[in-house]
Structures are given as C-alpha cells and as structure tokens.
Design a protein around this motif. Structure first.
Motif, PDB file in Angstrom:
ATOM      1  N   TYR A   1       2.927  25.138 -33.551  1.00 26.91           N
ATOM      2  CA  TYR A   1       3.344  26.539 -33.654  1.00 26.91           C
ATOM      3  C   TYR A   1       2.652  27.385 -32.582  1.00 26.91           C
ATOM      4  O   TYR A   1       3.294  28.200 -31.921  1.00 26.91           O
ATOM      5  N   ASN A   2       1.353  27.191 -32.388  1.00 28.99           N
ATOM      6  CA  ASN A   2       0.633  27.937 -31.351  1.00 28.99           C
ATOM      7  C   ASN A   2       1.171  27.604 -29.962  1.00 28.99           C
ATOM      8  O   ASN A   2       1.285  28.480 -29.107  1.00 28.99           O
ATOM      9  N   LYS A   3       1.503  26.333 -29.750  1.00 26.16           N
ATOM     10  CA  LYS A   3       2.081  25.938 -28.465  1.00 26.16           C
ATOM     11  C   LYS A   3       3.414  26.650 -28.255  1.00 26.16           C
ATOM     12  O   LYS A   3       3.708  27.127 -27.156  1.00 26.16           O
ATOM     13  N   GLN A   4       4.223  26.728 -29.300  1.00 29.69           N
ATOM     14  CA  GLN A   4       5.506  27.423 -29.214  1.00 29.69           C
ATOM     15  C   GLN A   4       5.303  28.915 -28.955  1.00 29.69           C
ATOM     16  O   GLN A   4       6.017  29.518 -28.150  1.00 29.69           O
ATOM     17  N   LEU A   5       4.332  29.526 -29.628  1.00 31.11           N
ATOM     18  CA  LEU A   5       4.024  30.941 -29.377  1.00 31.11           C
ATOM     19  C   LEU A   5       3.638  31.163 -27.916  1.00 31.11           C
ATOM     20  O   LEU A   5       4.049  32.150 -27.303  1.00 31.11           O
ATOM     21  N   ALA A   6       2.853  30.244 -27.366  1.00 34.00           N
ATOM     22  CA  ALA A   6       2.443  30.348 -25.964  1.00 34.00           C
ATOM     23  C   ALA A   6       3.654  30.267 -25.045  1.00 34.00           C
ATOM     24  O   ALA A   6       3.755  31.017 -24.063  1.00 34.00           O
ATOM     25  N   THR A   7       4.588  29.370 -25.361  1.00 31.54           N
ATOM     26  CA  THR A   7       5.811  29.250 -24.561  1.00 31.54           C
ATOM     27  C   THR A   7       6.583  30.552 -24.554  1.00 31.54           C
ATOM     28  O   THR A   7       6.982  31.055 -23.496  1.00 31.54           O
ATOM     29  N   HIS A   8       6.806  31.124 -25.720  1.00 30.69           N
ATOM     30  CA  HIS A   8       7.570  32.359 -25.810  1.00 30.69           C
ATOM     31  C   HIS A   8       6.859  33.522 -25.119  1.00 30.69           C
ATOM     32  O   HIS A   8       7.501  34.345 -24.459  1.00 30.69           O
ATOM     33  N   ALA A   9       5.547  33.580 -25.247  1.00 25.75           N
ATOM     34  CA  ALA A   9       4.789  34.638 -24.582  1.00 25.75           C
ATOM     35  C   ALA A   9       4.912  34.531 -23.061  1.00 25.75           C
ATOM     36  O   ALA A   9       5.126  35.525 -22.367  1.00 25.75           O
ATOM     37  N   ALA A  10       4.785  33.311 -22.545  1.00 25.41           N
ATOM     38  CA  ALA A  10       4.878  33.097 -21.099  1.00 25.41           C
ATOM     39  C   ALA A  10       6.278  33.435 -20.597  1.00 25.41           C
ATOM     40  O   ALA A  10       6.433  34.036 -19.526  1.00 25.41           O
ATOM     41  N   LEU A  11       7.297  33.055 -21.348  1.00 24.95           N
ATOM     42  CA  LEU A  11       8.667  33.383 -20.944  1.00 24.95           C
ATOM     43  C   LEU A  11       8.915  34.886 -20.978  1.00 24.95           C
ATOM     44  O   LEU A  11       9.633  35.421 -20.127  1.00 24.95           O
ATOM     45  N   ASP A  12       8.320  35.579 -21.939  1.00 25.21           N
ATOM     46  CA  ASP A  12       8.441  37.038 -21.983  1.00 25.21           C
ATOM     47  C   ASP A  12       7.783  37.680 -20.769  1.00 25.21           C
ATOM     48  O   ASP A  12       8.276  38.658 -20.220  1.00 25.21           O
ATOM     49  N   ALA A  13       6.660  37.125 -20.344  1.00 18.92           N
ATOM     50  CA  ALA A  13       5.910  37.695 -19.225  1.00 18.92           C
ATOM     51  C   ALA A  13       6.540  37.392 -17.876  1.00 18.92           C
ATOM     52  O   ALA A  13       6.450  38.200 -16.956  1.00 18.92           O
ATOM     53  N   ALA A  14       7.167  36.237 -17.754  1.00 14.21           N
ATOM     54  CA  ALA A  14       7.688  35.804 -16.450  1.00 14.21           C
ATOM     55  C   ALA A  14       9.038  35.118 -16.625  1.00 14.21           C
ATOM     56  O   ALA A  14       9.206  33.952 -16.263  1.00 14.21           O
ATOM     57  N   SER A  15       9.985  35.832 -17.172  1.00 17.50           N
ATOM     58  CA  SER A  15      11.280  35.233 -17.513  1.00 17.50           C
ATOM     59  C   SER A  15      12.074  34.765 -16.297  1.00 17.50           C
ATOM     60  O   SER A  15      12.978  33.946 -16.430  1.00 17.50           O
ATOM     61  N   GLU A  16      11.731  35.253 -15.121  1.00 14.77           N
ATOM     62  CA  GLU A  16      12.463  34.873 -13.914  1.00 14.77           C
ATOM     63  C   GLU A  16      11.987  33.547 -13.317  1.00 14.77           C
ATOM     64  O   GLU A  16      12.579  33.049 -12.374  1.00 14.77           O
ATOM     65  N   LEU A  17      10.921  32.996 -13.873  1.00 14.96           N
ATOM     66  CA  LEU A  17      10.348  31.745 -13.355  1.00 14.96           C
ATOM     67  C   LEU A  17      10.571  30.616 -14.344  1.00 14.96           C
ATOM     68  O   LEU A  17      10.752  30.848 -15.540  1.00 14.96           O
ATOM     69  N   SER A  18      10.535  29.370 -13.863  1.00 17.71           N
ATOM     70  CA  SER A  18      10.605  28.236 -14.778  1.00 17.71           C
ATOM     71  C   SER A  18       9.230  28.030 -15.404  1.00 17.71           C
ATOM     72  O   SER A  18       8.210  28.482 -14.871  1.00 17.71           O
ATOM     73  N   LEU A  19       9.207  27.353 -16.533  1.00 16.24           N
ATOM     74  CA  LEU A  19       7.965  27.185 -17.280  1.00 16.24           C
ATOM     75  C   LEU A  19       7.750  25.725 -17.637  1.00 16.24           C
ATOM     76  O   LEU A  19       8.666  25.046 -18.098  1.00 16.24           O
ATOM     77  N   THR A  20       6.527  25.253 -17.425  1.00 11.50           N
ATOM     78  CA  THR A  20       6.096  23.952 -17.891  1.00 11.50           C
ATOM     79  C   THR A  20       4.910  24.184 -18.818  1.00 11.50           C
ATOM     80  O   THR A  20       3.915  24.788 -18.413  1.00 11.50           O
ATOM     81  N   ASN A  21       5.041  23.755 -20.067  1.00 13.22           N
ATOM     82  CA  ASN A  21       3.965  23.932 -21.033  1.00 13.22           C
ATOM     83  C   ASN A  21       3.285  22.596 -21.249  1.00 13.22           C
ATOM     84  O   ASN A  21       3.809  21.712 -21.910  1.00 13.22           O
ATOM     85  N   GLU A  22       2.089  22.449 -20.677  1.00 10.50           N
ATOM     86  CA  GLU A  22       1.300  21.223 -20.803  1.00 10.50           C
ATOM     87  C   GLU A  22       0.168  21.380 -21.817  1.00 10.50           C
ATOM     88  O   GLU A  22      -0.778  20.594 -21.809  1.00 10.50           O
ATOM     89  N   ILE A  23       0.262  22.383 -22.688  1.00 11.86           N
ATOM     90  CA  ILE A  23      -0.762  22.586 -23.702  1.00 11.86           C
ATOM     91  C   ILE A  23      -0.720  21.393 -24.654  1.00 11.86           C
ATOM     92  O   ILE A  23       0.338  21.013 -25.151  1.00 11.86           O
TER      93      ILE A  23
END
Length: 84
Positions: free
Chosen positions: A59-81
């Motif tokens: 759940y925390n990993k998912q929260l981190a993903t959503h937060a990062a996408l909110d902050a930088a929605s124009e960029l791709s995201l890799t979540n290695e947490i």
C-alpha cells in the motif's frame, strides 16, 4: 503542506532542473506516505522518474507511485521501492 498546495504554487515541469524536480517528487512522496518509505531516493533523468527505497507494505509503495505521478505526470515512472 498538502500535495495540492505544492501543485498550486509550482511552475510547469519545463521550469525545473532535474534536481529540483527530484526534490519536488520526494516531497510529494514523503507527504503522501507519511514518511514510511525508508531510504527514499528519487532520480530524474531522460524523461523518467525512478523511485527507490524500502517500505513495509505494498500500500505504501502504491501511495508513493501515485504521489510521484501527481508531481511529475509528464514523465514516465519506475518504482523500485522494495517491500520487506
């Protein structure tokens, strides 16, 4: 400060250096997760945001993903947490 407050006061992504954008994403993630990501590291390069660190729940990993996408929605995201 809420993530929405950061959005309201933040200029467009093109106005940020990679380090400034990484700092902004890190603030979003810390706010959204309540600081539950240990050893959080955010890297921005070549149009991509990479998150790394450790947490105890998916759940925390998912929260981190959503937060990062909110902050930088124009960029791709890799979540290695790592969940451990």
């Amino acid at each position: 400060m809420t993530p929405q407050a950061l959005v309201d006061q933040t200029p467009g992504l093109a106005d940020f250096s990679a380090r400034e954008l990484a700092d902004t994403v890190e603030r979003y993630v810390r706010l959204r997760t309540g600081g539950t990501i240990r050893s959080l590291h955010v890297e921005v390069s070549a149009g991509e945001v990479i998150l790394s660190g450790h947490t105890s729940t998916y759940y925390n990993k998912q929260l981190a993903t959503h937060a990062a996408l909110d902050a930088a929605s124009e960029l791709s995201l890799t979540n290695e947490i790592e969940v451990c």
